[in-house]
Design an enzyme around this catalytic site. Structure first.
Site, short mmCIF file in Angstrom:
data_model
loop_
_atom_site.label_atom_id
_atom_site.label_comp_id
_atom_site.label_asym_id
_atom_site.label_seq_id
_atom_site.Cartn_x
_atom_site.Cartn_y
_atom_site.Cartn_z
N ASP A 20 0.67 -1.18 -0.12
CA ASP A 20 -0.03 0.06 0.03
C ASP A 20 0.95 1.35 0.04
O ASP A 20 0.49 2.46 0.23
CB ASP A 20 -0.93 0.08 1.12
CG ASP A 20 -0.02 0.02 2.47
OD1 ASP A 20 0.67 -0.92 2.57
OD2 ASP A 20 -0.52 0.75 3.63
N HIS A 21 2.08 1.07 -0.33
CA HIS A 21 3.03 2.27 -0.07
C HIS A 21 2.63 3.35 -1.45
O HIS A 21 3.47 4.47 -1.04
CB HIS A 21 4.47 1.67 -0.05
CG HIS A 21 4.82 0.73 0.99
ND1 HIS A 21 4.23 -0.46 1.14
CD2 HIS A 21 5.84 0.83 2.15
CE1 HIS A 21 4.46 -0.95 2.31
NE2 HIS A 21 5.39 -0.29 2.77
N TYR A 26 1.43 0.07 15.98
CA TYR A 26 2.58 0.52 16.35
C TYR A 26 2.70 1.45 17.65
O TYR A 26 1.70 2.02 18.05
CB TYR A 26 3.03 1.31 15.15
CG TYR A 26 3.27 0.40 14.03
CD1 TYR A 26 4.54 0.00 13.71
CD2 TYR A 26 2.27 0.37 12.99
CE1 TYR A 26 4.76 -0.59 12.54
CE2 TYR A 26 2.59 -0.27 12.04
CZ TYR A 26 3.63 -0.75 11.64
OH TYR A 26 4.04 -1.60 10.66
N ALA A 27 3.95 1.08 18.34
CA ALA A 27 4.04 1.98 19.50
C ALA A 27 4.78 3.31 18.93
O ALA A 27 5.96 3.01 18.80
CB ALA A 27 4.57 1.48 20.28
N ARG A 28 4.37 4.58 18.70
CA ARG A 28 4.89 5.79 18.22
C ARG A 28 4.36 6.78 18.66
O ARG A 28 3.35 7.31 18.75
CB ARG A 28 4.66 5.59 16.82
CG ARG A 28 5.32 4.61 16.10
CD ARG A 28 5.01 4.50 14.26
NE ARG A 28 5.68 3.60 13.63
CZ ARG A 28 5.45 3.30 12.37
NH1 ARG A 28 4.68 3.89 11.78
NH2 ARG A 28 6.29 2.27 11.76
N LYS A 43 -0.31 -6.73 14.05
CA LYS A 43 0.90 -6.57 13.46
C LYS A 43 1.79 -5.41 14.41
O LYS A 43 1.10 -4.30 14.76
CB LYS A 43 0.92 -6.05 12.21
CG LYS A 43 2.10 -5.46 11.28
CD LYS A 43 1.99 -4.90 10.01
CE LYS A 43 3.04 -4.48 9.49
NZ LYS A 43 3.01 -3.95 8.05
N GLY A 101 6.80 -5.42 3.68
CA GLY A 101 6.51 -4.84 2.54
C GLY A 101 7.80 -4.60 1.99
O GLY A 101 8.11 -5.32 0.93
#
Length: 268
Positions: free
Chosen positions: A24-25, A143-145, A177, A229
């Site tokens: 999906d980039h 994600y941990a951001r 994920k 990816g």
């Protein structure tokens, strides 16, 4: 779990293990290498043994003819690298849009700990609620951001990643994920934080051996596979690297053995 959801999970994985290739980039980065001729890349990756390919819904007609029996996941939010804030992922479609695009599952990205966490929690909750009505699995990219994420300490970072994947479970996802914490020992903490299958992101592209060592470490910690990816679709030989990753995920191969078996170089 409904029979429909169980069947669709089987279409995006194999025996409870997952090799998903996100592509999906094009939204995030544009038509980068590996995505210009999307059709050929999808064909190479699925020939190599990917369980599923993931894209935004607008390119579904370019994906389906080249899946070769692999599953298809539609991603439902995004942002760009040239926009005001890449962490501010906004909705790009609905569960109904994904179903019309022929999806076997949907995915949604949330940056736990970021300024955008509240809106993204709402967004993921809405997606899981809608998907539940159709028996459609949800892959939550948790994600941990953020400012308070402790990514300078592997053990503390693993706790934050564990919080992120648990949030995905609490909000109704089926697979989660997240980033790899750096070692099997720390990643065990992440896996133990949820009853869901945990797959790792590829992160920045390294050498083939570094990529496979990371996959091996995640599997040794109890992980369920990868959602990787650029390390795959931008590889010089996408088919071969997919085969190598599949050998680690599905055949329990060691990293160096997997690379040798597919003819990729192992560093001395």
């Amino acid at each position: 779990m409904t029979a429909g959801k169980s069947a669709r999970l089987d279409r995006i994985g194999t025996g409870g293990k997952y090799l998903v290739v996100p592509m999906d980039h094009g939204v995030t980065m544009g038509a980068v290498d590996g995505l210009v001729d999307l059709e050929s890349t999808v064909s190479d990756i699925t020939d190599g043994g990917a369980d599923a390919v993931l894209t935004q819904r607008g390119v579904a007609d370019r994906v389906h003819p080249n899946l070769g029996g692999a599953g298809y996941i539609v991603h439902l939010n995004g942002s760009t690298t040239i926009g005001p804030d890449e962490a501010d992922k906004r909705p790009t479609g609905t569960v109904e849009d994904a179903i019309r695009a022929g999806a076997d599952a949907v995915s949604f990205h949330i940056n736990v700990g970021s300024d955008h966490e509240p809106d993204q929690i709402t967004g993921l909750s809405e997606v899981t609620s809608a998907a539940q009505r159709y028996g459609l699995p949800v892959l939550a990219m948790t994600y941990a951001r953020g400012h308070d994420v402790r990514d300078d300490d592997p053990e503390l970072f693993a706790e934050d990643l564990g919080h992120a994947v648990r949030l995905g479970e609490e909000l109704g996802a089926d697979v989660v994920k997240t980033a790899y914490s750096g070692s099997p020992e720390t990643f065990e903490r992440v896996v133990e934080s949820t009853s869901l299958p945990v797959v790792i992101a590829g992160g920045s592209r390294g050498t083939d051996e570094e990529t496979l060592d990371m996959v091996r470490g995640a599997m040794d910690a109890g992980g369920a596979g990868v959602s990787m990816g650029r390390s795959i679709f931008q590889h010089e030989d996408p088919r071969a690297i997919t085969q190598a990753v599949s050998k680690v995920v599905h055949d329990d191969a060691e990293a160096a053995d997997a690379l040798r078996e597919v003819g990729l170089t192992v560093e001395a």
